[in-house]
Design an enzyme around this catalytic site. Structure first.
Site, PDB file in Angstrom:
ATOM      1  N   LEU A  99       0.833  -1.205   0.000  1.00  0.00           N
ATOM      2  CA  LEU A  99       0.000   0.000   0.000  1.00  0.00           C
ATOM      3  C   LEU A  99       0.863   1.248   0.000  1.00  0.00           C
ATOM      4  O   LEU A  99       0.494   2.280   0.542  1.00  0.00           O
ATOM      5  CB  LEU A  99      -0.932   0.007   1.221  1.00  0.00           C
ATOM      6  CG  LEU A  99      -1.894  -1.169   1.349  1.00  0.00           C
ATOM      7  CD1 LEU A  99      -2.771  -1.010   2.583  1.00  0.00           C
ATOM      8  CD2 LEU A  99      -2.758  -1.298   0.102  1.00  0.00           C
ATOM      9  N   SER A 100       2.029   1.138  -0.599  1.00  0.00           N
ATOM     10  CA  SER A 100       2.982   2.234  -0.704  1.00  0.00           C
ATOM     11  C   SER A 100       3.528   2.676   0.643  1.00  0.00           C
ATOM     12  O   SER A 100       3.649   3.856   0.927  1.00  0.00           O
ATOM     13  CB  SER A 100       2.357   3.435  -1.423  1.00  0.00           C
ATOM     14  OG  SER A 100       3.363   4.369  -1.761  1.00  0.00           O
ATOM     15  N   SER A 101       3.877   1.712   1.472  1.00  0.00           N
ATOM     16  CA  SER A 101       4.504   2.048   2.749  1.00  0.00           C
ATOM     17  C   SER A 101       5.872   2.677   2.542  1.00  0.00           C
ATOM     18  O   SER A 101       6.338   3.438   3.394  1.00  0.00           O
ATOM     19  CB  SER A 101       4.619   0.801   3.626  1.00  0.00           C
ATOM     20  OG  SER A 101       5.300  -0.241   2.954  1.00  0.00           O
ATOM     21  N   SER A 102       6.535   2.399   1.414  1.00  0.00           N
ATOM     22  CA  SER A 102       7.836   3.008   1.152  1.00  0.00           C
ATOM     23  C   SER A 102       7.700   4.509   0.905  1.00  0.00           C
ATOM     24  O   SER A 102       8.437   5.316   1.481  1.00  0.00           O
ATOM     25  CB  SER A 102       8.518   2.341  -0.047  1.00  0.00           C
ATOM     26  OG  SER A 102       7.691   2.381  -1.194  1.00  0.00           O
ATOM     27  N   ALA A 103       6.743   4.916   0.057  1.00  0.00           N
ATOM     28  CA  ALA A 103       6.513   6.345  -0.149  1.00  0.00           C
ATOM     29  C   ALA A 103       6.005   6.999   1.123  1.00  0.00           C
ATOM     30  O   ALA A 103       6.325   8.151   1.435  1.00  0.00           O
ATOM     31  CB  ALA A 103       5.513   6.570  -1.291  1.00  0.00           C
ATOM     32  N   ASP A 141       1.996   7.024  -5.954  1.00  0.00           N
ATOM     33  CA  ASP A 141       2.094   6.855  -4.509  1.00  0.00           C
ATOM     34  C   ASP A 141       2.255   8.195  -3.794  1.00  0.00           C
ATOM     35  O   ASP A 141       1.520   8.522  -2.864  1.00  0.00           O
ATOM     36  CB  ASP A 141       3.264   5.944  -4.159  1.00  0.00           C
ATOM     37  CG  ASP A 141       3.140   4.568  -4.778  1.00  0.00           C
ATOM     38  OD1 ASP A 141       2.018   4.203  -5.179  1.00  0.00           O
ATOM     39  OD2 ASP A 141       4.160   3.869  -4.881  1.00  0.00           O
TER      40      ASP A 141
END
Length: 399
Positions: A132-136, A179
């Protein structure tokens, strides 16, 4: 299962952080950087395609305070070890695999701004590595903290562009702006229509006001690392399709499929290598699904919107050819659950989550059934896998 209440989560994080650092809780700042879902627009933002995004009430939370020197000192409740580096001499490696993200953030920010004051921080992700785009999400948390500590004023599109810069140049992920834009511009009760080519974001109010659905998030238990998966390979294949199609048409050569007319694909697509042709077909079909989804959302037709989500997932598997067996299994289980209106897997599809819309009076039963069925089929990740009910929320912000 519901995600934790943000205010309660904030208070717990401040308590842990202030006690560890022996500082007053009044001196602690907290950033909530939400995760995003993308119901339609799978894998096309890096080609300049329009997408639909929404932020939810699950996030990366960062408690921090500026330091008196240039040292970055960070801990995470999700990952072992700590990250420590000096802003005056940022190392090539930080000694911790999760340390690449604050390092990349600092390097991207230093390209245009004076970043001399460090921070001490503690992070907690509600569902890290989930697709769920935890990196962004975590990059934007760092970016807000570093900018605040150095009195740098950034505009919304600065946050989007700097985060993408960190990902593209310093992390090695060839992604677009879905994201970052979703997380920066997210608004509770709204879907975002993001024109990634024109860099224009249009909030679309939820005409049903979430009275007729809940957002279901089913985590497979398999985290994904996009830079070591097939993500960048798929981006290269799409670029190859754009270059070959524009060359066949005799026009200006282009590297993104949004610069290629769909008629050109219809005319010359069969000449492409089969796997390259499938990537292009996914792009053009998904672009049409986004347009149809925009119409369905604006008129409040969740059944139609959900059907498009399921078709998007099918194309991600058959045309874009991403995913792992566990994700396929989970999506089938979710789609078969009573009350589900539509679903698809999120992120690069090489692990992570399946997201669906579910009728509210069926939501609790769907959660229990999905969780039981998936854990029985994949007992190896039974402890990690989980199913949540979510709702839309605002974008990244200080709490």
């Amino acid at each position: 299962m519901e995600f934790p209440d943000l205010i309660q989560a904030k208070e717990k994080l401040i308590d842990v952080f202030s006690n560890r650092e022996e500082i007053s809780s009044d001196d602690v700042q907290v950033i909530a950087s939400p995760y995003r879902i993308c119901p339609l627009g799978a894998h096309i933002d890096h080609q300049g395609g329009a997408v639909l995004g929404m932020t939810i009430n699950a996030c990366t939370m960062m408690a921090f305070h500026p330091s008196d020197d240039s040292i970055i000192k960070l801990r995470s409740k999700n990952y072992p070890g700590k990250v420590r580096f000096d802003l005056t001499d940022i190392p090539g490696a930080t000694g911790s695999f999760w340390g690449v993200y604050p390092r990349a953030t600092a390097l991207a920010l230093q390209e245009k701004y004076q970043v001399e004051r460090g921070v001490v921080g503690l992070l907690n992700g509600m569902l890290p590595g989930c697709g769920l785009s935890s990196s962004a999400s975590v990059l934007l948390a760092y970016l807000h903290a570093f900018a605040a500590a150095n009195s740098i004023e950034l505009k919304p599109w600065d946050y989007v562009n700097l985060t993408r810069r960190a990902e593209n140049k310093y992390i090695g992920l060839n992604n677009g702006i879905l994201d970052q834009a979703s997380i920066v511009f997210g608004r509770r009760g709204h879907m975002l229509h993001i024109d990634t080519k024109a860099k224009k974001v249009t909030p679309l109010p939820d005409r049903l006001e979430e009275m007729h659905y809940r957002i279901l998030v089913a985590y497979s238990g398999y985290s994904r690392e996009l830079t070591t998966s097939g993500y960048n390979t798929r981006v290269d294949e799409c670029r190859s399709a754009a270059l070959q199609l524009s060359r066949m048409a005799g026009g200006t050569l282009t590297k993104v499929l949004s610069d290629v007319d769909q008629d050109v694909f219809f005319r010359y697509g069969q000449r492409l290598e089969p796997h390259i042709g499938r990537r292009a077909k996914h792009f053009f079909d998904e672009t049409q699904r986004v347009h149809a989804g925009l119409v369905a959302w604006n008129k409040g037709s969740l059944e139609e919107f959900g059907h498009l989500m399921s078709e998007s997932c099918k194309s991600s598997i058959e045309q874009y050819e991403c995913g792992i067996q566990a994700i396929y299994d989970l999506q089938q289980i979710v789609s078969a659950a009573d009350g589900i209106l539509g679903s698809r897997f999120m992120g690069g599809g090489f692990g992570g989550c399946v997201v669906g819309f579910v009728k509210p009076f069926r939501a609790a039963g769907a959660v229990a059934d999905i969780q039981a069925s998936y854990r029985k089929l994949h007992p190896e990740v039974a402890e990690q896998a989980a199913v949540y009910l979510a709702q839309s929320d605002d974008g990244v912000r200080f709490l």
